[in-house]
Design a protein around this motif. Structure first.
Motif, mmCIF file in Angstrom:
data_model
loop_
_atom_site.group_PDB
_atom_site.id
_atom_site.type_symbol
_atom_site.label_atom_id
_atom_site.label_comp_id
_atom_site.label_asym_id
_atom_site.label_seq_id
_atom_site.Cartn_x
_atom_site.Cartn_y
_atom_site.Cartn_z
ATOM 1 N N LEU A 59 45.352 28.545 42.672
ATOM 2 C CA LEU A 59 44.029 29.151 42.539
ATOM 3 C C LEU A 59 44.210 30.664 42.615
ATOM 4 N N VAL A 60 43.583 31.387 41.685
ATOM 5 C CA VAL A 60 43.587 32.848 41.822
ATOM 6 C C VAL A 60 42.182 33.280 42.217
ATOM 7 N N ALA A 61 42.108 34.367 42.995
ATOM 8 C CA ALA A 61 40.796 34.842 43.422
ATOM 9 C C ALA A 61 40.601 36.283 42.971
ATOM 10 N N ALA A 62 39.428 36.554 42.395
ATOM 11 C CA ALA A 62 39.142 37.891 41.874
ATOM 12 C C ALA A 62 38.450 38.725 42.945
ATOM 13 N N ALA A 63 39.255 39.377 43.780
ATOM 14 C CA ALA A 63 38.681 40.203 44.850
ATOM 15 C C ALA A 63 38.945 41.690 44.613
ATOM 16 N N ASP A 64 39.337 42.039 43.370
ATOM 17 C CA ASP A 64 39.430 43.456 43.013
ATOM 18 C C ASP A 64 38.078 43.847 42.430
ATOM 19 N N LEU A 65 37.203 44.335 43.309
ATOM 20 C CA LEU A 65 35.847 44.671 42.858
ATOM 21 C C LEU A 65 35.732 46.162 42.596
ATOM 22 N N ARG A 106 37.776 48.031 40.308
ATOM 23 C CA ARG A 106 37.906 48.368 38.884
ATOM 24 C C ARG A 106 36.988 47.412 38.127
ATOM 25 N N LEU A 107 36.056 48.007 37.384
ATOM 26 C CA LEU A 107 35.007 47.226 36.736
ATOM 27 C C LEU A 107 35.549 46.036 35.933
ATOM 28 N N ALA A 108 36.614 46.276 35.190
ATOM 29 C CA ALA A 108 37.085 45.237 34.274
ATOM 30 C C ALA A 108 38.028 44.226 34.920
ATOM 31 N N ALA A 109 38.373 44.450 36.201
ATOM 32 C CA ALA A 109 39.439 43.625 36.799
ATOM 33 C C ALA A 109 39.071 42.142 36.875
ATOM 34 N N VAL A 110 37.809 41.860 37.246
ATOM 35 C CA VAL A 110 37.390 40.462 37.373
ATOM 36 C C VAL A 110 37.436 39.780 36.002
ATOM 37 N N GLU A 111 36.898 40.486 34.993
ATOM 38 C CA GLU A 111 36.916 39.948 33.626
ATOM 39 C C GLU A 111 38.342 39.700 33.160
ATOM 40 N N GLN A 112 39.217 40.664 33.468
ATOM 41 C CA GLN A 112 40.627 40.572 33.064
ATOM 42 C C GLN A 112 41.274 39.332 33.684
ATOM 43 N N LEU A 113 40.998 39.111 34.972
ATOM 44 C CA LEU A 113 41.601 37.956 35.648
ATOM 45 C C LEU A 113 41.018 36.646 35.102
ATOM 46 N N LYS A 114 39.716 36.678 34.760
ATOM 47 C CA LYS A 114 39.103 35.480 34.170
ATOM 48 C C LYS A 114 39.812 35.127 32.865
ATOM 49 N N TYR A 174 44.805 23.022 47.168
ATOM 50 C CA TYR A 174 45.661 23.865 46.324
ATOM 51 C C TYR A 174 46.960 24.152 47.077
ATOM 52 N N ASP A 175 48.055 24.299 46.304
ATOM 53 C CA ASP A 175 49.329 24.670 46.939
ATOM 54 C C ASP A 175 49.367 26.166 47.247
ATOM 55 N N VAL A 176 48.799 26.943 46.318
ATOM 56 C CA VAL A 176 48.900 28.400 46.458
ATOM 57 C C VAL A 176 47.567 29.066 46.098
ATOM 58 N N LEU A 177 47.216 30.088 46.887
ATOM 59 C CA LEU A 177 46.071 30.940 46.550
ATOM 60 C C LEU A 177 46.585 32.375 46.416
ATOM 61 N N LEU A 178 46.381 32.953 45.227
ATOM 62 C CA LEU A 178 46.779 34.351 45.007
ATOM 63 C C LEU A 178 45.516 35.196 44.944
ATOM 64 N N ILE A 179 45.385 36.144 45.846
ATOM 65 C CA ILE A 179 44.173 36.974 45.888
ATOM 66 C C ILE A 179 44.453 38.358 45.314
ATOM 67 N N ASP A 180 43.805 38.670 44.211
ATOM 68 C CA ASP A 180 43.945 39.993 43.589
ATOM 69 C C ASP A 180 43.030 40.962 44.335
ATOM 70 N N THR A 181 43.602 41.968 44.956
ATOM 71 C CA THR A 181 42.798 42.906 45.751
ATOM 72 C C THR A 181 42.618 44.232 45.013
#
Ligand code: GDP
Length: 289
Positions: free
Chosen positions: A126-132, A134-142, A177-184
């Protein structure tokens, strides 16, 4: 790749004229020192490295082969003393990893690459979009998550990265989930707000590992910023991004020696499969041409 080190190693070794010629070894060492500094190897690392190489070459008997062997051994030693390579799983899943780094370092892309790497190894990621920040970061991760077919946790209405990280961890636990990667969040430079926010995220999710994504192309700055993150947040590993564009090659040596945390992976291109486990021998072979 690595033009400055590879080319000048040949120049340095050719300074040795005769077997057991101490004066020519000195010249070779001076040449090597110049090339290491030019390749962005930290001055202190360079000093320690050439001192060790000079001693070892003398011990082995001065000559081309012994000089090259000493260089290879000392580089390998620096790059291996730092510990684990690759990914380490926690005994109790999910393994929670915070992905940190400056804006533009390749953090979001690397989060995707790492998720892809783990997915290919049959892990539920599971990846988590917690880079709030940079405007485009969440969209990029999606987009990345859709491309590599990995699940993503995001909340377009939430402005607090701590809440996102906590909710993602909850989901990762509940759904096995085995792994959670959180983008900060990243910033253009290190600032106090960034560190405070990261600390909050860290304290609330209590990650198993914190990875720092360092841009190889920023040379000495990569070492400096990795050191700051280590001192202020605590990092467990460095991922060197954009290694494919690095023609100097010194940054891996400097980070391993100066920051004192293991280099875990290298980014070797913009695409999702372009991530390799950091293997010291392989890097030394590339450095030595
Ligand atoms: P972030 O702001 O740290 O999240 O940075 P991004 O993930 O958006 O990456 C910034 C740029 O670096 C993008 O154009 C990426 O494609 C590029 N990038 C990331 N990693 C690598 C790499 O290993 N090699 C190359 N050549 N480009 C990379």
């Amino acid at each position: 790749m690595f033009d400055s080190i590879t080319g000048s190693i040949t120049n340095a070794v050719n300074k040795i004229r005769h077997k057991d010629d101490v004066a020519s070894l000195k010249k070779a060492i001076t040449e090597l020192k110049k090339s290491l500094l030019k390749a962005d190897v930290h001055h202190k690392t360079t000093k320690d490295l050439v001192t060790a190489i000079e001693l070892e070459t003398k011990r082995l008997g001065i000559g081309h082969d012994s000089f090259l062997k000493a260089l290879k051994d000392e580089l390998t030693k620096i790059l291996t003393t730092t510990g684990n390579q690759g990914f380490v799983f926690s005994n109790t899943p999910p393994t929670v990893v915070l992905m940190t780094g400056l804006q533009g370092s390749g953090k979001t892309t690397t989060t995707g690459k790492l998720a892809n790497y783990l997915k290919l190894r049959k892990k539920k990621v599971l990846v988590a979009a917690a880079d709030l920040q940079r405007l485009a970061a969440v969209e990029q991760l999606k987009q990345i998550a859709a491309q590599i077919e990995v699940d993503i946790y995001f909340d377009d209405n939430e402005k607090d990265p701590v809440k996102i990280a906590l909710a993602a961890k909850e989901k990762a636990k509940k759904e096995f989930y085995d792994v959670l990667l959180i983008d900060t969040a990243g910033r253009l430079a290190i600032d106090e707000e960034l560190m405070k926010q990261l600390k909050k995220v860290k304290d609330s999710v209590n990650p198993n590992e914190i990875f720092y994504v360092a841009d190889s192309l920023t040379g000495h700055d990569a070492t400096k910023t990795a050191t700051s993150f280590k001192e202020q947040i605590g990092i467990d590993g460095v991922i060197l991004s954009k290694y494919d564009g690095d023609t100097k090659g010194g940054v891996a040596i400097s980070i391993a020696n100066q920051v004192g945390v293991p280099l875990r992976f290298i980014g070797t291109g913009e695409k999702m499969p372009d991530l390799e486990v950091f293997i010291p021998d392989r890097i030394v072979s590339r450095l030595m041409g």
